[in-house]
Design a protein around this motif. Structure first.
Motif, PDB file in Angstrom:
ATOM      1  N   ASN A  80      26.464  -6.210  56.792  1.00  0.00           N
ATOM      2  CA  ASN A  80      27.191  -5.315  55.907  1.00  0.00           C
ATOM      3  C   ASN A  80      28.077  -4.359  56.711  1.00  0.00           C
ATOM      4  O   ASN A  80      27.602  -3.680  57.632  1.00  0.00           O
ATOM      5  CB  ASN A  80      26.174  -4.538  55.058  1.00  0.00           C
ATOM      6  N   SER A 126      20.730  -8.660  55.186  1.00  0.00           N
ATOM      7  CA  SER A 126      20.485  -9.686  56.193  1.00  0.00           C
ATOM      8  C   SER A 126      19.527  -9.114  57.234  1.00  0.00           C
ATOM      9  O   SER A 126      19.142  -7.941  57.170  1.00  0.00           O
ATOM     10  CB  SER A 126      21.799 -10.089  56.863  1.00  0.00           C
ATOM     11  N   SER A 129      22.604  -4.464  47.610  1.00  0.00           N
ATOM     12  CA  SER A 129      21.695  -5.297  46.816  1.00  0.00           C
ATOM     13  C   SER A 129      21.027  -6.375  47.660  1.00  0.00           C
ATOM     14  O   SER A 129      20.034  -6.971  47.244  1.00  0.00           O
ATOM     15  CB  SER A 129      22.455  -5.961  45.663  1.00  0.00           C
ATOM     16  N   TYR A 130      21.578  -6.640  48.859  1.00  0.00           N
ATOM     17  CA  TYR A 130      21.025  -7.676  49.719  1.00  0.00           C
ATOM     18  C   TYR A 130      21.114  -7.224  51.169  1.00  0.00           C
ATOM     19  O   TYR A 130      22.090  -6.590  51.575  1.00  0.00           O
ATOM     20  CB  TYR A 130      21.798  -8.992  49.549  1.00  0.00           C
ATOM     21  N   ILE A 135      15.134  -0.792  48.632  1.00  0.00           N
ATOM     22  CA  ILE A 135      15.813  -2.040  48.996  1.00  0.00           C
ATOM     23  C   ILE A 135      15.306  -2.548  50.343  1.00  0.00           C
ATOM     24  O   ILE A 135      15.194  -3.761  50.569  1.00  0.00           O
ATOM     25  CB  ILE A 135      17.358  -1.865  49.025  1.00  0.00           C
ATOM     26  N   LYS A 157      12.103  -4.741  50.172  1.00  0.00           N
ATOM     27  CA  LYS A 157      12.188  -5.942  49.335  1.00  0.00           C
ATOM     28  C   LYS A 157      12.635  -7.173  50.127  1.00  0.00           C
ATOM     29  O   LYS A 157      13.470  -7.073  51.026  1.00  0.00           O
ATOM     30  CB  LYS A 157      13.175  -5.680  48.193  1.00  0.00           C
ATOM     31  N   ASP A 158      12.052  -8.324  49.768  1.00  0.00           N
ATOM     32  CA  ASP A 158      12.522  -9.636  50.245  1.00  0.00           C
ATOM     33  C   ASP A 158      12.538  -9.758  51.763  1.00  0.00           C
ATOM     34  O   ASP A 158      13.537 -10.200  52.371  1.00  0.00           O
ATOM     35  CB  ASP A 158      13.930  -9.926  49.699  1.00  0.00           C
TER      36      ASP A 158
END
Length: 326
Positions: A103, A138, A135-136, A170, A173-174
């Motif tokens: 980003n 890396s 939102s995402y 955020i 998460k994931d």
């Protein structure tokens, strides 16, 4: 880089290594790297001219510093005047730089906090952090955001960041590796404000706490087996009690990771069942294969020694032994 330039450099000054995923370049002779580093270290102005043609964030992030970094070759812009010129150069280039699957906003903030003092960047920094809408993440984004959150806590900026709860959420998460869960846990544990923040949300029974818990649980659901089997000794022991001890210790370490965040242990960990029998059978077969290889090596070694002895001690047709002069 132009093709004809590469043709001139490869084999003379640089080495090109190509694999199925990437192409890497390195100096043919390490002394070239030393020479270039020393040259630009003594000529900040010329290096600034190079930076005006920079393409990637990494050229600012990893190649230069504003304080001496021991053990690393970074061009140092330590005095106030050269740092101001560096800031102006970065300010002109930042909107045109690229990151490797990362980003841009996070990269800009990361470079600002790495290279410049709080007083030099505070106004711009606060605006950029408060404007973050992510939102995402890396892998590199996670590293950058962790670095930013640590900076916020250590520089007493917590109360001035409006979107701090969203940034923490955020980041929780994931995860794509259990190492990232551990890194997140360390961030929370080592910065008391974040620890208090999680604990207060738990005490108030807020949805925020349960969202963090769910995020971590979901990641453990995907990564629990990788975590449990990524431990020393699991592929060596052939004793069930010893293997069970390794797994149980690993479970406790995973539970502690959650406790350091302020969360309950995840069911993916507490209910995890490891197939000890299959692992032991695998370890036994592996041990047999290693024994065969070692035995084969020893036999080959003995054969080689015998062959050499025969060579130097056998009789020739004339009946004389081969003599080796010393």
């Amino acid at each position: 880089m132009k093709t004809y330039t590469l043709k001139e450099l490869v084999g003379a000054f640089i080495i090109r290594t190509i694999d199925k995923n990437d192409t890497r370049y390195s100096f043919f002779n390490p002394s070239i790297d030393d020479f270039i580093f020393t040259y630009f270290q003594n000529s900040n102005e010329e290096y600034l001219q190079l930076l005006k043609s920079s393409v990637f964030f990494e050229q600012f992030k990893y190649r230069i510093a504003t304080t001496v970094v021991k053990g690393e070759k970074r061009i140092c812009f330590s005095n106030k005047n050269s740092r101001k010129k560096l800031y102006d150069t970065f300010n002109d280039k930042k909107d045109y730089l690229k990151g490797f699957h990362s980003n841009a906003s996070l990269n800009i903030i990361s470079i600002l906090i790495r290279l410049f003092s709080k007083s030099e960047i505070e106004v711009e920094l606060l605006k950029r952090i408060n404007d973050l809408d992510i939102s995402y993440l890396s892998w590199e984004d996670r590293d950058n955001l962790s670095e930013i959150l640590k900076y916020i806590a250590q520089n007493n900026l917590v109360k001035r960041i409006n979107n701090l709860p969203q940034l923490i959420k955020i980041l929780s998460k994931d995860f794509i590796s259990h190492y990232q869960i551990k890194s997140f846990s360390n961030l929370i544990k080592e910065n008391s404000f974040y620890t208090d923040f999680i604990n207060n949300s738990k005490t108030s029974d807020s949805n925020y706490y349960y969202e963090i818990q769910k995020n971590i649980n979901d990641s453990w659901e995907k990564l629990s087996n990788d975590y449990m089997t990524d431990v020393y000794g699991i592929d060596k022991t052939i004793e069930k009690d010893e293997l069970d001890g390794i797994i149980n210790k690993r479970k406790e370490e995973a539970k502690q990771i959650n406790r350091d965040i302020g969360l309950e242990a995840s069911e993916a960990i507490t209910d995890y069942e490891f197939d000890s029998s299959s692992q032991i059978e695998f370890n036994k077969e592996k041990s047999k294969e290693n024994d065969i290889k070692i035995q084969g090596y020893q036999e080959n070694t003995r054969d080689e020694v015998l062959d050499i002895n025969r060579l130097f001690n056998s009789n020739s047709k004339g009946g004389n032994s081969l003599m080796i002069p010393f």
